[in-house]
Structures are given as structure tokens and as C-alpha cells.
Scaffold this motif. Structure first.
Motif, PDB file in Angstrom:
ATOM      1  N   ALA A 154      -9.631   4.177   0.086  1.00 46.89           N
ATOM      2  CA  ALA A 154      -9.501   4.563  -1.319  1.00 46.89           C
ATOM      3  C   ALA A 154      -9.301   6.064  -1.467  1.00 46.89           C
ATOM      4  N   SER A 155     -10.129   6.854  -0.776  1.00 43.88           N
ATOM      5  CA  SER A 155     -10.007   8.313  -0.882  1.00 43.88           C
ATOM      6  C   SER A 155      -8.714   8.800  -0.247  1.00 43.88           C
ATOM      7  N   LEU A 156      -8.263   8.113   0.796  1.00 43.07           N
ATOM      8  CA  LEU A 156      -7.004   8.486   1.452  1.00 43.07           C
ATOM      9  C   LEU A 156      -5.822   8.262   0.511  1.00 43.07           C
ATOM     10  N   VAL A 157      -5.836   7.130  -0.167  1.00 46.70           N
ATOM     11  CA  VAL A 157      -4.751   6.783  -1.088  1.00 46.70           C
ATOM     12  C   VAL A 157      -4.741   7.701  -2.306  1.00 46.70           C
ATOM     13  N   THR A 158      -5.911   7.915  -2.891  1.00 47.95           N
ATOM     14  CA  THR A 158      -5.965   8.787  -4.072  1.00 47.95           C
ATOM     15  C   THR A 158      -5.624  10.227  -3.708  1.00 47.95           C
ATOM     16  N   GLY A 159      -5.862  10.596  -2.453  1.00 50.17           N
ATOM     17  CA  GLY A 159      -5.523  11.947  -1.998  1.00 50.17           C
ATOM     18  C   GLY A 159      -4.031  12.218  -2.036  1.00 50.17           C
ATOM     19  N   THR A 160      -3.222  11.160  -2.021  1.00 50.24           N
ATOM     20  CA  THR A 160      -1.765  11.327  -2.091  1.00 50.24           C
ATOM     21  C   THR A 160      -1.277  11.310  -3.550  1.00 50.24           C
ATOM     22  N   GLY A 161      -2.222  11.130  -4.498  1.00 51.93           N
ATOM     23  CA  GLY A 161      -1.845  11.093  -5.913  1.00 51.93           C
ATOM     24  C   GLY A 161      -1.607   9.694  -6.443  1.00 51.93           C
ATOM     25  N   TYR A 162      -1.940   8.679  -5.621  1.00 49.17           N
ATOM     26  CA  TYR A 162      -1.726   7.293  -6.046  1.00 49.17           C
ATOM     27  C   TYR A 162      -2.924   6.815  -6.846  1.00 49.17           C
ATOM     28  N   SER A 163      -2.684   6.391  -8.095  1.00 51.21           N
ATOM     29  CA  SER A 163      -3.742   5.864  -8.958  1.00 51.21           C
ATOM     30  C   SER A 163      -3.683   4.347  -8.904  1.00 51.21           C
ATOM     31  N   TYR A 164      -4.782   3.728  -8.514  1.00 50.97           N
ATOM     32  CA  TYR A 164      -4.742   2.302  -8.241  1.00 50.97           C
ATOM     33  C   TYR A 164      -5.775   1.516  -9.030  1.00 50.97           C
ATOM     34  N   LEU A 165      -5.506   0.207  -9.104  1.00 50.05           N
ATOM     35  CA  LEU A 165      -6.479  -0.754  -9.612  1.00 50.05           C
ATOM     36  C   LEU A 165      -7.038  -1.578  -8.451  1.00 50.05           C
ATOM     37  N   TRP A 166      -6.186  -1.853  -7.496  1.00 52.99           N
ATOM     38  CA  TRP A 166      -6.579  -2.522  -6.260  1.00 52.99           C
ATOM     39  C   TRP A 166      -6.021  -1.718  -5.084  1.00 52.99           C
ATOM     40  N   VAL A 167      -6.768  -1.669  -4.026  1.00 53.71           N
ATOM     41  CA  VAL A 167      -6.281  -1.027  -2.808  1.00 53.71           C
ATOM     42  C   VAL A 167      -6.818  -1.805  -1.609  1.00 53.71           C
ATOM     43  N   GLY A 168      -6.002  -1.890  -0.576  1.00 53.58           N
ATOM     44  CA  GLY A 168      -6.420  -2.583   0.650  1.00 53.58           C
ATOM     45  C   GLY A 168      -5.790  -1.922   1.856  1.00 53.58           C
ATOM     46  N   GLU A 169      -6.392  -2.144   2.991  1.00 48.89           N
ATOM     47  CA  GLU A 169      -5.886  -1.508   4.209  1.00 48.89           C
ATOM     48  C   GLU A 169      -6.035  -2.470   5.380  1.00 48.89           C
ATOM     49  N   ASN A 170      -4.957  -2.628   6.149  1.00 50.47           N
ATOM     50  CA  ASN A 170      -4.973  -3.365   7.412  1.00 50.47           C
ATOM     51  C   ASN A 170      -4.709  -2.394   8.554  1.00 50.47           C
ATOM     52  N   LEU A 171      -5.479  -2.505   9.615  1.00 46.97           N
ATOM     53  CA  LEU A 171      -5.288  -1.676  10.806  1.00 46.97           C
ATOM     54  C   LEU A 171      -5.037  -2.584  12.010  1.00 46.97           C
ATOM     55  N   ALA A 172      -4.209  -2.103  12.928  1.00 47.43           N
ATOM     56  CA  ALA A 172      -3.957  -2.853  14.174  1.00 47.43           C
ATOM     57  C   ALA A 172      -3.787  -1.874  15.327  1.00 47.43           C
ATOM     58  N   LEU A 173      -4.319  -2.254  16.463  1.00 44.26           N
ATOM     59  CA  LEU A 173      -4.193  -1.448  17.690  1.00 44.26           C
ATOM     60  C   LEU A 173      -3.868  -2.401  18.831  1.00 44.26           C
ATOM     61  N   GLY A 174      -2.902  -2.048  19.642  1.00 44.17           N
ATOM     62  CA  GLY A 174      -2.599  -2.894  20.796  1.00 44.17           C
ATOM     63  C   GLY A 174      -1.146  -2.807  21.234  1.00 44.17           C
ATOM     64  N   ILE A 175      -0.742  -3.881  21.924  1.00 44.53           N
ATOM     65  CA  ILE A 175       0.630  -3.998  22.424  1.00 44.53           C
ATOM     66  C   ILE A 175       1.302  -5.129  21.654  1.00 44.53           C
ATOM     67  N   PHE A 176       2.415  -4.823  21.023  1.00 44.98           N
ATOM     68  CA  PHE A 176       3.125  -5.810  20.200  1.00 44.98           C
ATOM     69  C   PHE A 176       4.588  -5.813  20.612  1.00 44.98           C
ATOM     70  N   GLU A 177       5.119  -7.015  20.771  1.00 46.00           N
ATOM     71  CA  GLU A 177       6.505  -7.155  21.207  1.00 46.00           C
ATOM     72  C   GLU A 177       7.479  -6.608  20.156  1.00 46.00           C
ATOM     73  N   ASN A 178       7.181  -6.875  18.912  1.00 47.37           N
ATOM     74  CA  ASN A 178       8.056  -6.437  17.825  1.00 47.37           C
ATOM     75  C   ASN A 178       7.271  -6.487  16.508  1.00 47.37           C
ATOM     76  N   GLU A 179       7.970  -6.195  15.431  1.00 47.63           N
ATOM     77  CA  GLU A 179       7.308  -6.152  14.122  1.00 47.63           C
ATOM     78  C   GLU A 179       6.790  -7.529  13.685  1.00 47.63           C
ATOM     79  N   LYS A 180       7.556  -8.585  13.993  1.00 49.65           N
ATOM     80  CA  LYS A 180       7.107  -9.935  13.644  1.00 49.65           C
ATOM     81  C   LYS A 180       5.832 -10.272  14.406  1.00 49.65           C
ATOM     82  N   ASP A 181       5.765  -9.867  15.659  1.00 54.03           N
ATOM     83  CA  ASP A 181       4.581 -10.106  16.480  1.00 54.03           C
ATOM     84  C   ASP A 181       3.361  -9.410  15.870  1.00 54.03           C
ATOM     85  N   LEU A 182       3.572  -8.207  15.369  1.00 55.14           N
ATOM     86  CA  LEU A 182       2.491  -7.445  14.741  1.00 55.14           C
ATOM     87  C   LEU A 182       1.992  -8.154  13.478  1.00 55.14           C
TER      88      LEU A 182
END
Length: 319
Positions: A154-182
Motif C-alpha cells: 500500500a505504501s509503495l503504491v501510494t508513494g508513486t501517487g496512485y490513489s486506490y480503493l483496492w490494492v494487491g500484490e503478488n510476488l514470485a521467485l524462481g526459475i520460469f520457462e516463460n511468462e505463461k509458466d510464471l
């Protein structure tokens, strides 16, 4: 001689009766006048004092003040979804090729469309937040939604000037063959899948980068989801202010009208009609101004509460 004396006596007697007759007639005449005067004189009856006419005005009872409850605006900052970070090392041990953020958005929207959810629009501010997050995780060697400095999504998003009603974040770390795999890896996790398919989100920002993390060469990927404040019309603040001001006037006028009611009851029992009618006039003037204000305030409250409901429905707050 005797004849002369007799005539003389007759003359004297005639004069005596003439004088007596004039007095008699005069007396009769005076009595007649007196009687006539007494007959023509009609005694005036004293006017009885009637009860004074009470010009009472009809007293109009004021309407009971309407309840003007206002639905509170929800705290939209609480709408943040950050499922546990995803780690995936399936397949190759080294990244192959280059993952493109645009392709990640494409496959994310593919999954939404397959599940009957509207696609997301890419937002530059959310992109900036995602890029900052990826670089920060590589730099500080952490893999969490909250950075070592205490910044969350939330603080990261608002720090860019984005005013939100809902906010969400997905994180991924690893080895992925391609974007679909991710994206498929995220879809295999209930929390991340819920973010990708969340119908409240309207916009997205994505960043993917490769680098060293804990002595391994990996991909770090970030999705920032958002529902901008502009998508839900906020209730007019002027309406709430007007309601508050009207409620103050209604309350004070009601107190004044009730005080006059008590005062009029006391005056009415005392018989002071002039003062009573004066108080009635004041009372009716207050009521005539108060009742329309109560009705108009009720209409404003209904309008404001309708806007609150529409806002809450848009935000997704349960009724």
C-alpha cells in the motif's frame, strides 16, 4: 243702587273665577307636560360587558424530527491483499530467455477472461511500484511483502501517487520457462489466484527481472493490482455538511417550539388572550419554517445515504 251693586259683585266674582281657572289650566298643562316628558324619556339600560372575543389561531403541531442517520464511509485503506510470496524452482536450474512484463499482463488477462472476469488495464504508476519492489528485493536480499524499512504494498503504491480503493500484490521467485509458466505458477496458489481473479481490481503493474538472490541466479516477479479511487464516485462532502447544519437548526427550533408550548398552556389558563395569541403566532412561525426544513433534510439524507451505498457497493464493502 242695589242693581248696580249686584252687577259689581258679579264682575268681581267673574274676575275671581277667571283667575282661578287660569291657574287650574296652567297646573293641568304643567302636569301634562311633565307626564308627557316622563313618558318620552326611555331609561337607558347599562350595556352588559360580554366576554372578549378570543381570536385563537389554530396551533400546528410540528412534525417529529426525522432520524437522519448517515452511513459511515468505509476505511478503504484496509483493502489490501498480499498472499505469501511464491517460490518456484521447477524445471531448469537457470533462467532461459527474457521474461517480458507485457506478456505477463497478457497471460494474466487470459486467465481472467477464462474465468469470466474483466481484463486489467496497465497503469504506469503501478508499473513503477512493481519495478521499485523488484529492485529493492534484489538490493536488500529479502523476499517479503514488507521491506526491511517497513514499506508494504500500500505504501509503495501510494508513494508513486496512485490513489486506490483496492490494492494487491503478488510476488514470485524462481526459475520460469516463460511468462505463461510464471502466471500458471501463481494460478496454482490459492492466494495468488484470488488476486489474479479478483473482480474489484481494474488495473495492473508488472515488473520482472533476473539477478543473484542468495547466491542463485533467479527471476523475481511482481504484480501490483489496483482499483483507483476515481472508479467510485465519492459522496459529496457538501451534503454531509448541509445535513449537519440542518440538524443543528432543527434541534434548536424544536427546543424553542416545545418551550413555547409549555408557556402557552400557562397563559391560556390565566385568560390573557392577547398574550396567548401573540405566543401562538410566534409558535406557528417557527413550525412553518421547521416542518419544510425537516422534510428537505430527510431528502438530503436519503440522497447522501444513496451515494454512500453506491460508493460502498462499488468499493465492495458488505451492506
Amino acid at each position: 243702587m242695589k242693581k248696580t251693586l249686584s252687577i259689581f259683585l258679579l264682575i268681581i266674582l267673574g274676575l275671581f273665577f277667571m283667575v282661578l281657572g287660569i291657574g287650574f289650566f296652567n297646573t293641568i298643562s304643567q302636569e301634562a307636560i311633565t307626564q308627557t316628558s316622563e313618558k318620552n324619556t326611555v331609561p337607558q339600560k347599562s350595556k352588559s360587558l360580554s366576554e372578549p372575543v378570543i381570536n385563537q389561531k389554530k396551533i400546528v403541531s410540528p412534525s417529529a424530527p426525522q432520524k437522519t442517520s448517515v452511513t459511515p464511509v468505509p476505511s478503504v485503506r484496509a483493502k489490501q491483499s498480499t498472499p505469501g510470496p511464491l517460490v518456484s524452482f521447477a524445471g531448469s536450474t537457470e533462467p532461459k530467455g527474457i521474461l517480458q512484463s507485457a506478456e505477463v499482463v497478457k497471460w494474466t488477462n487470459y486467465q481472467r477472461e477464462q474465468n469470466g472476469v474483466l481484463p486489467l488495464k496497465r497503469n504506469s504508476q503501478l508499473d513503477t511500484a512493481a519495478i521499485i519492489k523488484v529492485h529493492d528485493m534484489f538490493e536488500k536480499q529479502y523476499f517479503e511483502h514488507v521491506s526491511p524499512t517497513g514499506k508494504d504494498a500500500a505504501s509503495l503504491v501510494t508513494g508513486t501517487g496512485y490513489s486506490y480503493l483496492w490494492v494487491g500484490e503478488n510476488l514470485a521467485l524462481g526459475i520460469f520457462e516463460n511468462e505463461k509458466d510464471l502466471v500458471d505458477a501463481w494460478m496454482g496458489s490459492p492466494g495468488h489466484r484470488a488476486n489474479i481473479l479478483n473482480g474489484h481490481y481494474e488495473e495492473i503493474g508488472v515488473a520482472v527481472d533476473e539477478g543473484q538472490f542468495n547466491s542463485k541466479h533467479v527471476w523475481l516477479a511482481v504484480q501490483e493490482f489496483g482499483k483507483p479511487s476515481s472508479s467510485c464516485p465519492f459522496p459529496e462532502p457538501a451534503l454531509k455538511l448541509e445535513i449537519s447544519q440542518n440538524q443543528t437548526i432543527i434541534a434548536s427550533s424544536t427546543v424553542e417550539a416545545n418551550a413555547l408550548t409549555d408557556e402557552m398552556a400557562k397563559i391560556e389558563s390565566s385568560g390573557n388572550n392577547a398574550l396567548y395569541n401573540q405566543k401562538v403566532a410566534i409558535y406557528n412561525a417557527i413550525v412553518e419554517a421547521l416542518n419544510p426544513l425537516i422534510l428537505s433534510t430527510r431528502a438530503i439524507v436519503e440522497k447522501y445515504n444513496a451515494e454512500i451505498k453506491a460508493y460502498n457497493d462499488c468499493v465492495g464493502v458488505p451492506g
